[in-house]
Write a protein that holds these residues in place. Structure first.
Motif, PDB file in Angstrom:
ATOM      1  N   ASP A   1       0.688  -1.102  -0.042  1.00 27.90           N
ATOM      2  CA  ASP A   1      -0.108  -0.014   0.047  1.00 27.90           C
ATOM      3  C   ASP A   1       0.872   1.456  -0.121  1.00 27.90           C
ATOM      4  O   ASP A   1       0.565   2.186  -0.771  1.00 27.90           O
ATOM      5  CB  ASP A   1      -1.033  -0.181   1.185  1.00 27.90           C
ATOM      6  CG  ASP A   1      -2.079   1.169   1.141  1.00 27.90           C
ATOM      7  OD1 ASP A   1      -2.727   1.363   0.422  1.00 27.90           O
ATOM      8  OD2 ASP A   1      -2.164   1.896   2.232  1.00 27.90           O
TER       9      ASP A   1
ATOM     10  N   GLY B   1      -3.430  -0.272  -1.739  1.00 28.96           N
ATOM     11  CA  GLY B   1      -3.009   0.090  -3.275  1.00 28.96           C
ATOM     12  C   GLY B   1      -4.105   0.276  -3.974  1.00 28.96           C
ATOM     13  O   GLY B   1      -5.133   1.055  -3.718  1.00 28.96           O
ATOM     14  N   CYS B   2      -3.928  -0.212  -5.145  1.00 31.86           N
ATOM     15  CA  CYS B   2      -4.958  -0.067  -6.355  1.00 31.86           C
ATOM     16  C   CYS B   2      -6.364  -0.406  -5.695  1.00 31.86           C
ATOM     17  O   CYS B   2      -7.527  -0.152  -6.224  1.00 31.86           O
ATOM     18  CB  CYS B   2      -4.631  -0.823  -7.607  1.00 31.86           C
ATOM     19  SG  CYS B   2      -4.257  -2.614  -7.388  1.00 31.86           S
TER      20      CYS B   2
ATOM     21  N   TYR C   1       2.537   1.793  -3.474  1.00 33.61           N
ATOM     22  CA  TYR C   1       1.323   2.444  -4.558  1.00 33.61           C
ATOM     23  C   TYR C   1       1.144   3.677  -4.136  1.00 33.61           C
ATOM     24  O   TYR C   1       1.153   4.448  -5.136  1.00 33.61           O
ATOM     25  CB  TYR C   1       0.321   1.321  -4.069  1.00 33.61           C
ATOM     26  CG  TYR C   1      -0.610   1.547  -5.393  1.00 33.61           C
ATOM     27  CD1 TYR C   1      -0.587   0.860  -6.705  1.00 33.61           C
ATOM     28  CD2 TYR C   1      -1.627   2.477  -5.521  1.00 33.61           C
ATOM     29  CE1 TYR C   1      -1.414   1.192  -7.780  1.00 33.61           C
ATOM     30  CE2 TYR C   1      -2.626   2.695  -6.576  1.00 33.61           C
ATOM     31  CZ  TYR C   1      -2.438   1.961  -7.630  1.00 33.61           C
ATOM     32  OH  TYR C   1      -3.463   2.269  -8.584  1.00 33.61           O
ATOM     33  N   ARG C   2       1.132   4.179  -2.848  1.00 31.86           N
ATOM     34  CA  ARG C   2       0.745   5.391  -2.772  1.00 31.86           C
ATOM     35  C   ARG C   2       1.839   6.286  -3.007  1.00 31.86           C
ATOM     36  O   ARG C   2       1.693   7.296  -3.391  1.00 31.86           O
ATOM     37  CB  ARG C   2       0.299   5.607  -1.169  1.00 31.86           C
ATOM     38  CG  ARG C   2      -0.932   4.958  -0.844  1.00 31.86           C
ATOM     39  CD  ARG C   2      -1.041   5.167   0.737  1.00 31.86           C
ATOM     40  NE  ARG C   2      -2.376   4.525   1.213  1.00 31.86           N
ATOM     41  CZ  ARG C   2      -3.704   5.096   0.936  1.00 31.86           C
ATOM     42  NH1 ARG C   2      -3.816   6.326   0.682  1.00 31.86           N
ATOM     43  NH2 ARG C   2      -4.713   4.402   1.455  1.00 31.86           N
TER      44      ARG C   2
END
Length: 377
Positions: free
Chosen positions: A65, A302-303, A68-69
């Motif tokens: 996470d 994440g996504c 991804y951010r």
């Protein structure tokens, strides 16, 4: 006519979307090849990325996470992007493969593939049609580094994200996320239950967390079972996570059925009253096209944060990051048939298009135009 499906070895969802499109194209006598874009860097590199992706996904959701951010915050088409530079190292081999295979179109089902194809076009001026399929309900990082002819966007609400990433609205086509044809077919609940040996009158819950089987699945299953009707059935789908599968088998409850990776998921969805799952882009879309109510455990982030937010905002699902809250929500939905019917109605309203057919038709049209332009030369 020959089409390249270009994926990346980072989870099964992207490959599944590619196979879904190929399924339709091949019925129209279109030759298709699915390739891993990371293998153009090296097969060893692709395996390394795949292995670590699985480990982080299963056991390091917070790391995934945060990473991804970080990429989202750095997403700017005008900024230097080291990932673009890395992926571009495979563009030469990709270009050779495209030329040698005489492909008429390339369909990218991962942003990494889109970046690599973009570098091929920039460096060698290749005019082959290029299409990118989004497999999550967001504009993923690195999409802003790509320059494709068409971007297939999952929902109209997400178009603004693509526009902010520098993608012209003229190049966006809203159509959904592609899944296999069996998920678009009307289900026969009675027949599905007969095939799976599930009683016709049993409230049936699927518990699953993707092909890699991540998340607190055992805890959610055990606590939900304790409050389900005695006549109910729970099916725990553990994917390829054998450790989780063995742990689930330790739950001493005859109402629980434990399975690993399954290839008849559509049949299970036809039989189900409710799905408890992480909000993966593909698995959520498969359930949505079967109009099955969902409870999400947002364990990875994440996504999937974006998938989670989109489905909850549209009334397609309920969910939480907290396992205890997920259990409470699941129990409410199990006992609330009216609530499940409302959610089914929302899904029927918005998931009524054969997305895969739309993408396949667009791909064929683009390839035909390209062939015609070559003949004119």
């Amino acid at each position: 006519m020959r089409v390249m499906m270009l994926s990346a070895n980072t989870g099964e969802g992207h490959n599944s979307s590619a196979k879904a499109i190929m399924e339709v194209l091949q019925t129209k006598n279109v030759e298709c090849d699915m390739l891993d874009c990371l293998a153009f860097l090296s097969p060893g590199f692709s395996k390394f990325i795949s292995d670590w992706h699985v480990r982080i996904y299963q056991y390091g959701g917070k790391i995934f996470d945060k990473g991804y951010r970080f990429m989202e915050n750095k997403a700017n088409p005008d900024n230097f992007n080291p990932l673009y530079e890395l992926l571009s190292l495979g563009s030469g081999k990709l270009r050779d493969t495209l030329m040698e295979g005489q492909y008429d179109c390339v369909v990218c089902v991962h942003p990494f593939a889109g970046v690599m194809v973009t570098e091929v076009r920039r460096s060698w001026g290749l005019e082959i049609p290029t299409l990118l399929v989004a497999t999550d309900y967001t504009c993923s990082p690195t999409v802003e580094q790509s320059q494709m002819d068409t971007y297939f966007v999952p929902a109209g609400e997400i178009c603004a994200e693509f526009t902010s990433a520098g993608i012209s609205p003229e190049n966006q086509l809203v159509c959904g996320i592609p899944v296999r044809q069996e998920f678009y077919q009307p289900g026969n609940r009675s027949l599905a239950r007969e095939k799976l040996n599930i009683p016709q009158d049993a409230v049936t819950v699927l518990v699953m967390c993707g092909s890699m089987g991540c998340g607190p699945l055992q805890k959610i299953a055990e606590e939900t079972l304790s409050q389900m009707p005695q006549s109910g059935i729970m099916v725990a789908v553990c994917g390829r996570n054998e450790k989780l599968r063995e742990e689930m088998k330790q739950i001493a409850d005859p109402r629980l059925r434990v399975t690993g990776f399954i290839d008849n998921f559509a049949t299970y969805l036809d039989a189900a009253d409710l799905v408890i799952s992480k909000p993966g882009g593909l698995s959520s879309t498969e359930a949505a096209n079967k109009h099955v109510p969902m409870v999400f455990i947002n364990t990875v982030g994440g996504c999937e944060n974006h998938n989670f937010d989109h489905f909850l905002a549209k009334g397609y699902a309920v969910g939480s990051k907290d396992a205890e809250e997920v259990v409470r929500m699941a129990i409410r939905m199990i006992w609330d048939q009216e609530g499940r019917n409302t959610m089914r109605d929302n899904l029927r309203r918005d998931f009524c298009t054969n997305t895969t057919q739309v993408i396949a038709d667009h791909t064929i049209a683009a390839a035909k135009r390209y062939r015609a332009s070559l003949q004119e030369e």
